[in-house]
Scaffold this motif. Structure first.
Motif, PDB file in Angstrom:
ATOM      1  N   HIS A  96       2.079  -6.198   0.563  1.00  0.00           N
ATOM      2  CA  HIS A  96       2.687  -4.833   0.605  1.00  0.00           C
ATOM      3  C   HIS A  96       1.667  -4.084  -0.037  1.00  0.00           C
ATOM      4  O   HIS A  96       1.858  -2.739   0.040  1.00  0.00           O
ATOM      5  CB  HIS A  96       4.066  -4.812   0.290  1.00  0.00           C
ATOM      6  N   ILE A  97       1.033  -4.581  -1.067  1.00  0.00           N
ATOM      7  CA  ILE A  97       0.185  -3.811  -1.959  1.00  0.00           C
ATOM      8  C   ILE A  97      -1.080  -3.219  -1.034  1.00  0.00           C
ATOM      9  O   ILE A  97      -1.234  -1.930  -0.994  1.00  0.00           O
ATOM     10  CB  ILE A  97      -0.681  -4.639  -3.264  1.00  0.00           C
ATOM     11  N   MET A 127       0.904  -1.224  -0.174  1.00  0.00           N
ATOM     12  CA  MET A 127      -0.149   0.020  -0.005  1.00  0.00           C
ATOM     13  C   MET A 127       0.776   1.307   0.036  1.00  0.00           C
ATOM     14  O   MET A 127       1.774   1.165   0.525  1.00  0.00           O
ATOM     15  CB  MET A 127      -0.977  -0.080   1.155  1.00  0.00           C
ATOM     16  N   SER A 128       0.533   2.287  -0.895  1.00  0.00           N
ATOM     17  CA  SER A 128       1.280   3.516  -0.779  1.00  0.00           C
ATOM     18  C   SER A 128       0.748   4.427   0.157  1.00  0.00           C
ATOM     19  O   SER A 128      -0.463   4.940   0.142  1.00  0.00           O
ATOM     20  CB  SER A 128       1.037   4.085  -2.143  1.00  0.00           C
ATOM     21  N   PHE A 129       1.595   4.799   1.341  1.00  0.00           N
ATOM     22  CA  PHE A 129       1.315   5.558   2.296  1.00  0.00           C
ATOM     23  C   PHE A 129       1.949   6.954   2.133  1.00  0.00           C
ATOM     24  O   PHE A 129       3.276   6.917   1.906  1.00  0.00           O
ATOM     25  CB  PHE A 129       1.746   5.076   3.580  1.00  0.00           C
ATOM     26  N   PRO A 130       1.241   8.018   1.874  1.00  0.00           N
ATOM     27  CA  PRO A 130       1.922   9.227   1.793  1.00  0.00           C
ATOM     28  C   PRO A 130       2.759   9.726   2.753  1.00  0.00           C
ATOM     29  O   PRO A 130       3.786  10.422   2.401  1.00  0.00           O
ATOM     30  CB  PRO A 130       0.761  10.379   1.420  1.00  0.00           C
ATOM     31  N   ARG A 190      -7.436  -8.433   0.546  1.00  0.00           N
ATOM     32  CA  ARG A 190      -6.184  -9.303   0.722  1.00  0.00           C
ATOM     33  C   ARG A 190      -6.251 -10.928   0.395  1.00  0.00           C
ATOM     34  O   ARG A 190      -5.609 -11.859   0.675  1.00  0.00           O
ATOM     35  CB  ARG A 190      -5.678  -9.428   2.253  1.00  0.00           C
ATOM     36  N   GLU A 191      -7.333 -11.004  -0.567  1.00  0.00           N
ATOM     37  CA  GLU A 191      -7.724 -12.160  -1.238  1.00  0.00           C
ATOM     38  C   GLU A 191      -6.336 -12.821  -1.798  1.00  0.00           C
ATOM     39  O   GLU A 191      -5.783 -14.128  -1.495  1.00  0.00           O
ATOM     40  CB  GLU A 191      -8.590 -12.217  -2.185  1.00  0.00           C
ATOM     41  N   MET A 192      -5.554 -12.440  -2.320  1.00  0.00           N
ATOM     42  CA  MET A 192      -4.452 -12.844  -3.152  1.00  0.00           C
ATOM     43  C   MET A 192      -3.373 -13.133  -2.144  1.00  0.00           C
ATOM     44  O   MET A 192      -2.575 -14.194  -2.432  1.00  0.00           O
ATOM     45  CB  MET A 192      -3.763 -11.757  -4.205  1.00  0.00           C
ATOM     46  N   VAL A 193      -3.165 -12.521  -1.149  1.00  0.00           N
ATOM     47  CA  VAL A 193      -2.193 -12.731  -0.115  1.00  0.00           C
ATOM     48  C   VAL A 193      -2.568 -14.276   0.333  1.00  0.00           C
ATOM     49  O   VAL A 193      -1.999 -15.275   0.661  1.00  0.00           O
ATOM     50  CB  VAL A 193      -2.336 -11.996   0.985  1.00  0.00           C
ATOM     51  N   TRP A 194      -3.906 -14.370   0.818  1.00  0.00           N
ATOM     52  CA  TRP A 194      -4.428 -15.545   1.370  1.00  0.00           C
ATOM     53  C   TRP A 194      -4.139 -16.633   0.518  1.00  0.00           C
ATOM     54  O   TRP A 194      -3.632 -17.969   0.624  1.00  0.00           O
ATOM     55  CB  TRP A 194      -5.942 -15.591   1.691  1.00  0.00           C
ATOM     56  N   LEU A 195      -4.651 -16.575  -0.962  1.00  0.00           N
ATOM     57  CA  LEU A 195      -4.513 -17.822  -1.836  1.00  0.00           C
ATOM     58  C   LEU A 195      -3.064 -18.084  -2.124  1.00  0.00           C
ATOM     59  O   LEU A 195      -2.841 -19.312  -2.165  1.00  0.00           O
ATOM     60  CB  LEU A 195      -5.249 -17.366  -3.041  1.00  0.00           C
ATOM     61  N   ILE A 196      -2.257 -17.102  -2.237  1.00  0.00           N
ATOM     62  CA  ILE A 196      -0.635 -17.693  -2.214  1.00  0.00           C
ATOM     63  C   ILE A 196      -0.275 -18.299  -0.887  1.00  0.00           C
ATOM     64  O   ILE A 196       0.413 -19.300  -1.142  1.00  0.00           O
ATOM     65  CB  ILE A 196       0.012 -16.343  -2.677  1.00  0.00           C
ATOM     66  N   LEU A 224       6.362 -13.734  -3.663  1.00  0.00           N
ATOM     67  CA  LEU A 224       5.265 -13.164  -4.397  1.00  0.00           C
ATOM     68  C   LEU A 224       4.234 -12.935  -3.207  1.00  0.00           C
ATOM     69  O   LEU A 224       3.216 -11.998  -3.134  1.00  0.00           O
ATOM     70  CB  LEU A 224       4.517 -14.002  -5.030  1.00  0.00           C
ATOM     71  N   HIS A 225       4.300 -13.752  -2.097  1.00  0.00           N
ATOM     72  CA  HIS A 225       3.388 -13.629  -1.063  1.00  0.00           C
ATOM     73  C   HIS A 225       3.382 -12.275  -0.101  1.00  0.00           C
ATOM     74  O   HIS A 225       2.542 -11.316   0.202  1.00  0.00           O
ATOM     75  CB  HIS A 225       3.567 -14.755   0.161  1.00  0.00           C
ATOM     76  N   ILE A 226       4.894 -11.792   0.078  1.00  0.00           N
ATOM     77  CA  ILE A 226       5.174 -10.582   0.589  1.00  0.00           C
ATOM     78  C   ILE A 226       5.080  -9.427  -0.099  1.00  0.00           C
ATOM     79  O   ILE A 226       4.274  -8.480   0.108  1.00  0.00           O
ATOM     80  CB  ILE A 226       6.595 -10.535   1.188  1.00  0.00           C
ATOM     81  N   TRP A 227       5.032  -9.686  -1.302  1.00  0.00           N
ATOM     82  CA  TRP A 227       4.618  -8.601  -2.422  1.00  0.00           C
ATOM     83  C   TRP A 227       3.307  -8.354  -2.389  1.00  0.00           C
ATOM     84  O   TRP A 227       2.920  -7.205  -2.612  1.00  0.00           O
ATOM     85  CB  TRP A 227       5.404  -8.920  -3.917  1.00  0.00           C
TER      86      TRP A 227
END
Length: 430
Positions: A219-220, A1-4, A127-133, A213-216
């Motif tokens: 971080h989104i 996630m991009s935090f300003p 965070r579905e993709m985090v879980w699936l990976i 990939l999981h960590i990537w």
């Protein structure tokens, strides 16, 4: 996630400036696990398991590479090569015990990590993709562990390989050719041992790639937190370093104390005695069981004892794989707008008094003899396991009334007299 408000990497050393310009690896590390990665300020020790799992993976790769230098993947000498490592190789006993107990340590951390995800609904959007990976990582780890269990070529290694690969024979039409292809023959022998050793050596590096990939993917959207409320301002976060590096370091230290207690004082406690007997195709062990971390799925496999349209063996195989594959669908089965089990009273009861006792029972039943009353209890708890995910969870998530959520993470940490109204103020999970 991009935090300003995230701190930016600004090298001052000329060498680091040059490196940042040509190969920004320090910047990547800084943004991934350093002060450039803001995380929710209310994370508890249940969020230590990701770092512990990463440590376990590195530990297994390092000790595994050292053991591979001395191991002989030949069915005539494999058992003796393990004894050679234990008795003749400098510090070989430590590498062997660290690797064997490290596998159990890894699975303890993975199971805690997964059930943390169940309770806090870490599988919900975004965070579905985090879980699936993560589920893919678990499947790869199980395959790697099974192949590693075969390598000592003891009695339980041989017969475990024979039983587990024999399950593929239950698949109609392609089962038997698939089983022969996996083993390189009609029974576990030198060809199977070579294949399992090659894959056991390769798969940890594949897992390491999937972990990246999981960590990537994590971080989104950024890390979840015990409230399930998303980050709203800078006051909701703290830099990952030094706050959570210190916290993770303390958790790692405590975990290592437990791990070292097993390695140095009871290194064989989690192994099976029959695996210290050389493999003998003519002598079947009285009770064939896999390693303890496969027990729940082995109990599910054995719960099917009668034919119904399909053979019982095929039903068992399908159920065993479905027990993990159902996790892929949790983001869509759980319809609650609230993530955290702390604010879901009905879900909390079914989790603590339904799912947790069921998994504990399946762990016990997987290592019990395949006789009554254990088979009957396996059938009961297997039925509840699938009922929980496929029926109870969707219904509960649709009808329960969650408790009020805090306005923000900061409010949850510092306290406030005002509470959010769920339907109006709480940020939905999906």
């Amino acid at each position: 996630m991009s935090f300003p408000w995230a701190k930016q990497y600004e090298p001052t050393n000329p060498l680091m400036k040059y490196l940042d310009e040509k190969l920004p690896l320090p910047r990547l590390v800084y943004n991934a696990v350093g002060a450039g990665y803001p995380v929710p300020r209310n994370l508890n020790y249940m969020w230590n398991f990701g770092v512990l799992a990463g440590f376990c993976l590195v530990l297994q790769i390092v000790t595994g590479v050292v053991l591979a230098m001395h191991y002989a993947a030949n069915d005539a000498v494999a058992f003796n090569s393990v004894e050679h490592i234990m008795r003749d190789v400098n510090w070989g006993w430590l590498m062997r015990y660290a690797h064997a107990n490290g596998a159990s340590f890894f699975f303890v951390v993975l199971y805690l990590h997964i059930f943390r995800g169940f309770y806090y609904s870490s599988y919900k959007a975004p965070r579905e993709m985090v879980w699936l990976i993560g589920v893919v990582i678990f499947l790869l780890t199980m395959a790697t562990a099974f192949m590693g269990y075969v390598l000592p070529w003891g009695q339980m290694s041989f017969w475990g390989a024979k039983v587990i690969t024999g399950l593929f024979g239950a698949i109609p039409f392609v089962g038997e050719p698939l089983q022969v292809w996996l083993l390189g023959g009609y029974a576990p022998d030198n060809a199977a041992l070579n294949r399992f050793f090659s894959l056991h050596f390769l798969l940890p590096f594949v897992i390491a790639g999937v972990v990246i990939l999981h960590i990537w993917a994590l971080h989104i959207p950024g890390s979840s937190n015990p409230t399930g409320v998303e980050v709203k301002s800078e006051s909701d976060t703290v830099p990952f370093h030094p706050y959570y590096t210190a916290k993770d370091g303390f958790g790692l230290g405590v975990a290592l104390l437990v791990y070292c207690a097993f390695v140095f004082f009871m290194p064989n406690a989690l192994g099976h005695p029959d695996n210290y007997i050389p493999a003998n195709p003519l002598s079947t062990p009285a009770h064939i069981v896999p390693e303890w971390y496969f027990y729940p799925f082995y109990a599910i496999l054995r719960a099917f004892t009668f034919d119904f349209i399909l053979p019982a063996k095929l039903w068992g195989v399908l159920a065993m794989f479905a027990a993990i594959l159902v996790w892929f669908f949790l983001p869509w089965l759980d319809k609650s707008p609230v993530r955290s089990g702390n604010y879901r009273p009905m879900f909390r009861k079914f989790f603590w008094f339904g799912l947790i006792p069921t998994m504990a029972a399946l762990f016990y039943l997987g290592g019990a003899p395949a006789e009554e009353p254990y088979v009957m209890f396996s059938q009961i708890f297997t039925a509840y396991y699938f009922l929980h995910f496929l029926v109870i969870l969707p219904i509960v998530s649709s009808i329960e009334k969650p408790e009020p959520l805090p306005f923000s993470i900061t409010e949850e940490v510092l306290g406030s007299d005002d509470k959010a109204v769920l339907n109006n103020k709480a940020e939905p999970a999906a």
